[in-house]
Design an enzyme around this catalytic site. Structure first.
Site, PDB file in Angstrom:
ATOM      1  CG  ASN A 165       3.219  33.644  -4.348  1.00 28.24           C
ATOM      2  OD1 ASN A 165       2.627  34.463  -3.963  1.00 28.24           O
ATOM      3  ND2 ASN A 165       3.290  33.171  -5.363  1.00 28.24           N
TER       4      ASN A 165
ATOM      5  N   GLY B 118      -2.541  29.539   1.108  1.00 31.37           N
ATOM      6  CA  GLY B 118      -1.116  29.714   1.310  1.00 31.37           C
ATOM      7  C   GLY B 118      -0.722  30.970   2.088  1.00 31.37           C
ATOM      8  CG  ASP B 119       1.055  34.308   4.918  1.00 26.33           C
ATOM      9  OD1 ASP B 119       0.047  34.924   4.569  1.00 26.33           O
ATOM     10  OD2 ASP B 119       1.934  34.482   5.642  1.00 26.33           O
TER      11      ASP B 119
ATOM     12  CE  LYS C 275      -9.851  32.078   0.507  1.00 31.54           C
ATOM     13  NZ  LYS C 275      -8.779  31.362   1.095  1.00 31.54           N
TER      14      LYS C 275
ATOM     15  CB  THR D  54       0.072  38.572  -3.524  1.00 31.78           C
ATOM     16  OG1 THR D  54      -0.810  37.439  -3.334  1.00 31.78           O
ATOM     17  CG2 THR D  54      -0.129  39.625  -2.256  1.00 31.78           C
TER      18      THR D  54
ATOM     19  CE  LYS E 214      -4.570  41.166   3.663  1.00 31.08           C
ATOM     20  NZ  LYS E 214      -3.535  40.314   3.399  1.00 31.08           N
TER      21      LYS E 214
ATOM     22  CB  SER F 140      -8.408  33.238  -2.262  1.00 32.00           C
ATOM     23  OG  SER F 140      -6.980  32.587  -2.222  1.00 32.00           O
TER      24      SER F 140
ATOM     25  CD  GLN G 271      -6.263  37.363   5.191  1.00 32.38           C
ATOM     26  OE1 GLN G 271      -5.152  37.231   5.579  1.00 32.38           O
ATOM     27  NE2 GLN G 271      -6.668  37.649   3.963  1.00 32.38           N
TER      28      GLN G 271
ATOM     29  CE  LYS H 231      -2.306  34.776   7.119  1.00 35.18           C
ATOM     30  NZ  LYS H 231      -2.356  35.651   5.930  1.00 35.18           N
TER      31      LYS H 231
HETATM   32  P1  NDP Z   1       7.255  32.984   0.956  1.00 37.35           P
HETATM   33  O1  NDP Z   1       7.349  32.167   1.837  1.00 37.35           O
HETATM   34  O2  NDP Z   1       6.990  32.688  -0.413  1.00 37.35           O
HETATM   35  O3  NDP Z   1       8.273  33.976   0.774  1.00 37.35           O
HETATM   36  C1  NDP Z   1       8.878  34.692   1.888  1.00 37.35           C
HETATM   37  C2  NDP Z   1       9.912  35.801   1.815  1.00 37.35           C
HETATM   38  O4  NDP Z   1      10.308  36.683   2.836  1.00 37.35           O
HETATM   39  C3  NDP Z   1      11.289  34.805   1.659  1.00 37.35           C
HETATM   40  O5  NDP Z   1      12.079  35.368   0.610  1.00 37.35           O
HETATM   41  C4  NDP Z   1      12.040  34.723   3.030  1.00 37.35           C
HETATM   42  O6  NDP Z   1      13.109  34.615   3.000  1.00 37.35           O
HETATM   43  C5  NDP Z   1      11.462  36.472   3.395  1.00 37.35           C
HETATM   44  N1  NDP Z   1      11.646  36.320   4.954  1.00 37.35           N
HETATM   45  C6  NDP Z   1      10.855  35.837   5.782  1.00 37.35           C
HETATM   46  N2  NDP Z   1      11.116  35.970   7.012  1.00 37.35           N
HETATM   47  C7  NDP Z   1      12.074  37.084   6.902  1.00 37.35           C
HETATM   48  C8  NDP Z   1      12.906  37.732   7.638  1.00 37.35           C
HETATM   49  N3  NDP Z   1      12.560  37.708   9.089  1.00 37.35           N
HETATM   50  N4  NDP Z   1      13.985  38.634   7.253  1.00 37.35           N
HETATM   51  C9  NDP Z   1      13.880  38.752   5.769  1.00 37.35           C
HETATM   52  N5  NDP Z   1      13.166  38.113   5.043  1.00 37.35           N
HETATM   53  C10 NDP Z   1      12.581  37.213   5.474  1.00 37.35           C
HETATM   54  O7  NDP Z   1       5.898  34.120   1.548  1.00 37.35           O
HETATM   55  P2  NDP Z   1       4.752  34.774   0.681  1.00 37.35           P
HETATM   56  O8  NDP Z   1       5.842  35.600  -0.530  1.00 37.35           O
HETATM   57  O9  NDP Z   1       3.876  34.352   0.433  1.00 37.35           O
HETATM   58  O10 NDP Z   1       4.666  36.065   1.659  1.00 37.35           O
HETATM   59  C11 NDP Z   1       5.526  37.208   1.925  1.00 37.35           C
HETATM   60  C12 NDP Z   1       4.533  37.965   2.958  1.00 37.35           C
HETATM   61  O11 NDP Z   1       3.342  38.408   1.978  1.00 37.35           O
HETATM   62  C13 NDP Z   1       4.040  37.942   4.142  1.00 37.35           C
HETATM   63  O12 NDP Z   1       4.050  38.967   5.127  1.00 37.35           O
HETATM   64  C14 NDP Z   1       2.713  37.119   3.670  1.00 37.35           C
HETATM   65  O13 NDP Z   1       1.870  37.181   4.885  1.00 37.35           O
HETATM   66  C15 NDP Z   1       2.310  38.196   2.806  1.00 37.35           C
HETATM   67  N6  NDP Z   1       1.189  37.978   1.886  1.00 37.35           N
HETATM   68  C16 NDP Z   1       1.156  36.586   1.065  1.00 37.35           C
HETATM   69  C17 NDP Z   1       0.042  36.700   0.205  1.00 37.35           C
HETATM   70  C18 NDP Z   1       0.056  35.491  -0.494  1.00 37.35           C
HETATM   71  O14 NDP Z   1      -0.940  35.172  -1.379  1.00 37.35           O
HETATM   72  N7  NDP Z   1       1.028  34.235  -0.726  1.00 37.35           N
HETATM   73  C19 NDP Z   1      -1.154  37.413   0.188  1.00 37.35           C
HETATM   74  C20 NDP Z   1      -0.981  38.757   0.891  1.00 37.35           C
HETATM   75  C21 NDP Z   1       0.031  38.926   1.682  1.00 37.35           C
HETATM   76  P3  NDP Z   1      13.566  33.182   3.515  1.00 37.35           P
HETATM   77  O15 NDP Z   1      13.437  32.052   2.225  1.00 37.35           O
HETATM   78  O16 NDP Z   1      15.179  33.325   3.692  1.00 37.35           O
HETATM   79  O17 NDP Z   1      12.876  32.750   4.813  1.00 37.35           O
HETATM   80  O1  2IT Z   2      -2.351  37.590   3.572  1.00 33.39           O
HETATM   81  C1  2IT Z   2      -3.163  37.118   2.666  1.00 33.39           C
HETATM   82  O2  2IT Z   2      -4.063  37.753   2.517  1.00 33.39           O
HETATM   83  C2  2IT Z   2      -2.869  35.865   2.215  1.00 33.39           C
HETATM   84  N1  2IT Z   2      -1.944  35.039   2.598  1.00 33.39           N
HETATM   85  C3  2IT Z   2      -3.986  35.226   1.177  1.00 33.39           C
HETATM   86  C4  2IT Z   2      -4.881  34.483   1.767  1.00 33.39           C
HETATM   87  C5  2IT Z   2      -5.871  33.614   0.683  1.00 33.39           C
HETATM   88  O3  2IT Z   2      -7.115  33.204   1.387  1.00 33.39           O
HETATM   89  O4  2IT Z   2      -5.731  33.787  -0.159  1.00 33.39           O
END
Ligand code: NDP
Ligand code: 2IT
Length: 450
Positions: A244, A168-169, A93, A212, A117, A381, A114, A129
């Site tokens: 997100n 998603g991620d 997952k 998250t 986690k 999830s 992961q 992943k």
């Molecule tokens: P999104 O794609 O929705 O958002 C990513 C954000 O980070 C955007 O604002 C993006 O800016 C910015 N970003 C990406 N790369 C860079 C960089 N090199 N420098 C500065 N800003 C950057 O992703 P999420 O919010 O889903 O994910 C964000 C983080 O959280 C990741 O590390 C992900 O692995 C982690 N995560 C996500 C989960 C989820 O459920 N979605 C769960 C747990 C962890 P720009 O638009 O300009 O690229």
């Molecule tokens: O980093 C993470 O934990 C995620 N992107 C969420 C993964 C999931 O299966 O919901």
């Protein structure tokens, strides 16, 4: 620095030899192995069974070609990945990331983390992943859909509701999950739970979008309450990212009475001393898919600064990195400390470098590591999978209450493990050990199966 245990040093040396040029993966492995020093002393049985040697090697790494046709009619080729890291406690997952920086090292570090986690959530999910070096930025709707369909046409050979369930991620939200789900649905002629983060009308779970970010704040609130008898209320907060995780971290932080003053995207950061207007950010990012600089054009008094690093120089009580790996380096960590930060909790995966973490810990900053503090997304999830199995759906309030309970438990399990293994309050170590123990137990019980 060398490991105290010769055994762990040997494991790490082997990982280095096998995975040259994979700095992110080595960084993630090293951190977990360092936390396991007291475990290998107490548990020679785990060493004898080769549990750690097995855990650092993915069960399977799939790499594939993703061809698609762009709007000009040109054929484009991207690279797709899925790492199926560990299935000892349940089906693989973990999310899918679409970003130009995606490579084997990034996918493997994410899949490795992961595993621990998912174990911390208490739900039966293994670690996986995936993703692609495809860049969704600047692509048309049609291009995004064709890419997602091509990606899923290959990925579907490797996943299934009891085998591997992606989500998603970064770069993959509801839109992309929808196109991938549609393709899977058509080609398999089933509506099985092969992805999470689905839209509610197609079997998604309420609260998954918020999970998250909300979970991160539930974790922070519990950490502040337990260790400092304090709360988020009245605190000045900096949140990096504006995707997100960041958006829903800001939403819950504001609900809890905190004042968020800054956010960024990969171009630059906004500073609003009066507190971020989240409806404006949502309109720009979720509806228009625009850039964060537009916030300063719409909100009087707000500032925009090119470049990201400056955000860590803003004085705050709490910092929540919610964008990407290694976004806080030693210099940024030192700035936060000099400005009196009291707590840092990771919404993104591995956003703090090892040197940054050391600075926080040496200076008594409460530190919530990603594996623990951002587990809320994958936890919901897991709850989506449960609801799909039951052919039932819980209300927003029901899921939110379960999410909160899971995050509070993750904090206490990590905190208690840090106490039990001799470094009270070191949540990096506590989360790594607590996550590791359940996976190790399952691997011991199942023999040398994987
Ligand atoms: P999104 O794609 O929705 O958002 C990513 C954000 O980070 C955007 O604002 C993006 O800016 C910015 N970003 C990406 N790369 C860079 C960089 N090199 N420098 C500065 N800003 C950057 O992703 P999420 O919010 O889903 O994910 C964000 C983080 O959280 C990741 O590390 C992900 O692995 C982690 N995560 C996500 C989960 C989820 O459920 N979605 C769960 C747990 C962890 P720009 O638009 O300009 O690229
Ligand atoms: O980093 C993470 O934990 C995620 N992107 C969420 C993964 C999931 O299966 O919901």
């Amino acid at each position: 620095m060398a490991f105290k245990s010769a055994y762990l040093q040997g494991v790490y040396d082997t990982v280095c030899k096998r995975n040259p040029n994979e700095p992110e993966f080595l960084q993630a492995v090293r951190e977990v192995l360092e936390s396991l020093e007291p475990v290998v002393e107490k548990r020679p049985d785990l060493v004898k069974a080769g549990v750690i040697d097995r855990m650092v090697e993915p069960e399977r790494l799939i790499q594939f070609r993703v061809p698609w046709v762009d709007d000009t009619g040109a054929v484009r080729v991207n690279r797709g990945f899925r790492v199926q890291f560990n299935s000892a406690i349940g089906p693989y997952k973990g999310g899918l990331r679409f970003h130009p920086s995606v490579c084997a090292s990034v996918i493997k570090f994410l899949g490795f983390e992961q595993t621990f986690k998912n174990s911390l959530t208490g739900l039966p999910m293994g670690g996986g992943k995936g993703g692609s070096d495809f860049d969704p930025k600047g692509k048309s709707e049609g291009e995004i859909m064709r890419f997602c369909q091509s990606f899923m046409t290959e990925l579907m050979k490797h996943i299934g509701p009891d085998t591997d369930v992606p989500a998603g991620d970064m770069g993959v939200g509801s839109r992309e999950i929808g196109y991938m789900y549609g393709q899977f649905h058509r080609l398999s002629n089933t509506n099985s739970c092969v992805l999470t983060g689905k839209r509610i009308s197609s079997g998604g779970s309420l609260t998954r979008t918020e999970a998250t970010g909300y979970g991160l704040l539930y974790f922070v609130e519990e950490m502040l309450k337990t260790i400092k008898n304090d709360s988020v209320k009245g605190k000045t907060i900096v949140v990096s990212g504006s995707g997100n995780v960041a958006i829903y971290a800001v939403e819950k932080a504001q609900e809890l009475g905190g004042k968020v003053v800054a956010m960024y995207d990969s171009n630059g950061y906004i500073y609003d001393k009066d507190g971020i207007k989240l409806d404006v950010v949502k309109q720009i990012k979720e509806v228009e898919r625009g850039r964060i600089k537009e916030y300063a054009e719409r909100v009087p008094g707000a500032e925009y600064h090119e470049g990201c690093k400056g955000i860590w120089g803003i004085k705050c009580d709490i910092a929540l990195p919610c964008a990407t790996q290694n976004e806080i380096d030693a210099e940024s960590a030192q700035k936060l400390v000099d400005n009196g930060v009291m707590a840092v909790a990771e919404g993104a995966n591995m956003p703090s470098t090892p040197e940054a973490i050391e600075i926080f810990q040496k200076n008594g900053v409460l530190f919530g590591p990603a594996k623990a503090s951002n587990a809320g997304g994958v936890a919901v999830s897991g709850l989506e999978m449960s609801q799909n199995s039951m052919r039932y759906s819980w209300t927003f309030e029901e899921v939110d209450a379960k999410l909160k309970e899971i995050m509070v438990n993750i904090f206490h399990n990590s905190y208690n493990a840090s106490k039990e293994f001799g470094d009270e309050g070191n949540l990096v170590m506590g989360a790594n050990i607590a996550g590791f123990m359940k996976v190790a137990d399952a691997m011991m019980w199942q023999g040398v199966a994987y």
